[in-house]
Write an enzyme that holds these catalytic residues in place. Structure first.
Site, mmCIF file in Angstrom:
data_model
loop_
_atom_site.group_PDB
_atom_site.id
_atom_site.type_symbol
_atom_site.label_atom_id
_atom_site.label_comp_id
_atom_site.label_asym_id
_atom_site.label_seq_id
_atom_site.Cartn_x
_atom_site.Cartn_y
_atom_site.Cartn_z
ATOM 1 N N ARG A 62 0.869 -1.040 0.045
ATOM 2 C CA ARG A 62 -0.107 -0.011 -0.182
ATOM 3 C C ARG A 62 1.000 1.222 0.180
ATOM 4 O O ARG A 62 1.730 1.393 0.826
ATOM 5 C CB ARG A 62 -1.024 0.146 1.364
ATOM 6 C CG ARG A 62 -1.903 -1.074 1.092
ATOM 7 C CD ARG A 62 -2.967 -0.678 2.386
ATOM 8 N NE ARG A 62 -4.006 -1.527 2.317
ATOM 9 C CZ ARG A 62 -5.108 -1.654 3.195
ATOM 10 N NH1 ARG A 62 -5.249 -0.570 4.170
ATOM 11 N NH2 ARG A 62 -5.929 -2.636 3.154
ATOM 12 N N ASP A 64 1.344 5.626 0.252
ATOM 13 C CA ASP A 64 0.708 6.580 0.806
ATOM 14 C C ASP A 64 0.236 7.770 -0.195
ATOM 15 O O ASP A 64 0.663 7.496 -1.340
ATOM 16 C CB ASP A 64 1.551 7.292 1.669
ATOM 17 C CG ASP A 64 1.753 6.522 3.022
ATOM 18 O OD1 ASP A 64 0.856 5.685 3.257
ATOM 19 O OD2 ASP A 64 2.827 6.666 3.661
ATOM 20 N N ARG A 213 10.663 6.806 3.702
ATOM 21 C CA ARG A 213 10.793 8.242 3.650
ATOM 22 C C ARG A 213 11.666 8.735 4.858
ATOM 23 O O ARG A 213 12.130 9.750 5.094
ATOM 24 C CB ARG A 213 9.454 8.890 3.380
ATOM 25 C CG ARG A 213 8.815 8.797 2.174
ATOM 26 C CD ARG A 213 7.702 9.669 2.086
ATOM 27 N NE ARG A 213 6.268 9.231 2.458
ATOM 28 C CZ ARG A 213 5.690 10.027 3.098
ATOM 29 N NH1 ARG A 213 5.761 11.464 3.178
ATOM 30 N NH2 ARG A 213 4.362 9.489 3.828
#
Length: 284
Positions: A62, A64, A213
């Site tokens: 998944r 973001d 990230r």
């Protein structure tokens, strides 16, 4: 946990890509009005097959809001008769129905034991950044982060090496209830291209929320001299979120590829991936 396809159904693998700029991430949301990749593909699939029912997709990873994908993989279980009727023309029909920022490149029957999420043995992401004092090429602005400090790629790679292997990445993840943060980081390296764009290649068996990230954010602090080469490893060892670790913006991140084992190993990998991992000598 059994993952057998229900009688009368066929598991179908979809390979796809999308520009995440206008999407609120992969997963469908209860809140109306938010575009998601899953929602667009499921709606298109229902329309082109003239189905009354929405068939739910399961995805390898998944993403973001704002994150892109070049090599995303998903699966969907379709009734045998529906698959037999539409399989030859499904790809072209999806191309005609989907918006231009998401494409399905391949639709095919999956081998036995395949699960887009649990059968995967690694995911590979790329994060792109430039330290060009003039900023980002306007044609690349939706896919490259501008870092307003000169970056030392050699220092970033030295720091990255100390993060490789199996660790509890709690310090670099947004914790989710009941989910482990133990991951095996297989590759984390930086290369400066001839165009000045610096690309991080990040590969792991799986990623927890915000992990890529956060890692990138920590290494950028090393690259611009704000932190020493040893700092990211110290943060990892501390095992708790550090307020100094900046989660960089999503638009520089792209899911490039998902790896799967040979067909005969799919079912075993599927079962293994569902087990909650622990570290040697650790409780969780």
């Amino acid at each position: 946990m059994s993952d057998e396809v229900e009688p009368g159904f066929v598991r179908v693998r979809l390979d796809l890509s999308y520009d995440g700029k206008e999407f609120s991430g992969w997963a469908k949301q209860l809140r109306q009005g938010n575009r998601t990749v899953q929602g667009e593909i499921e709606d298109a699939l229902r329309t082109v097959t003239r189905s009354a029912e929405t068939y739910q997709l399961t995805v390898a990873g998944r993403t973001d809001a704002g994150v892109h994908a070049r090599g995303q993989v998903a699966h969907v279980d379709l009734p045998e008769e529906l698959w037999a009727e539409h399989r030859e023309k499904l790809l072209r029909r999806l191309a005609g129905r989907l918006p231009h920022d998401v494409r399905v490149w391949s639709v095919r029957e999956a081998p036995a034991g395949f699960n887009a999420r649990f059968s995967a043995i690694w995911r590979r992401y790329a994060y792109r950044v430039t330290d060009n004092p003039g900023g980002v090429d306007p044609l690349l602005r939706s896919h490259v982060l501008w870092h307003d400090w000169e970056l030392d790629v050699e220092a970033m790679n030295s720091a990255a090496e100390k993060l490789l292997g199996e660790h509890d990445f709690a310090a670099y993840c947004k914790k989710r209830e009941g989910a482990t943060t133990i991951r095996t980081l297989q590759q984390l390296s930086w290369v400066r291209g001839s165009d000045g764009i610096i690309t991080a290649t990040v590969r792991a068996d799986a990623f927890c929320h915000n992990m890529v990230r956060s890692l990138v954010g920590a290494l950028l602090f090393v690259g611009d001299g704000h932190r020493g080469v040893e700092w990211p490893a110290k943060v990892l060892a501390a095992g708790v979120r550090d307020s100094a670790v900046h989660v960089v913006r999503p638009h520089g991140l792209t899911l490039e590829e998902v790896g799967y084992p040979a067909d005969e190993l799919l079912a075993a990998r599927n079962r293994e991936a569902r087990n909650k991992r622990t570290l040697p000598g650790g409780c969780c």
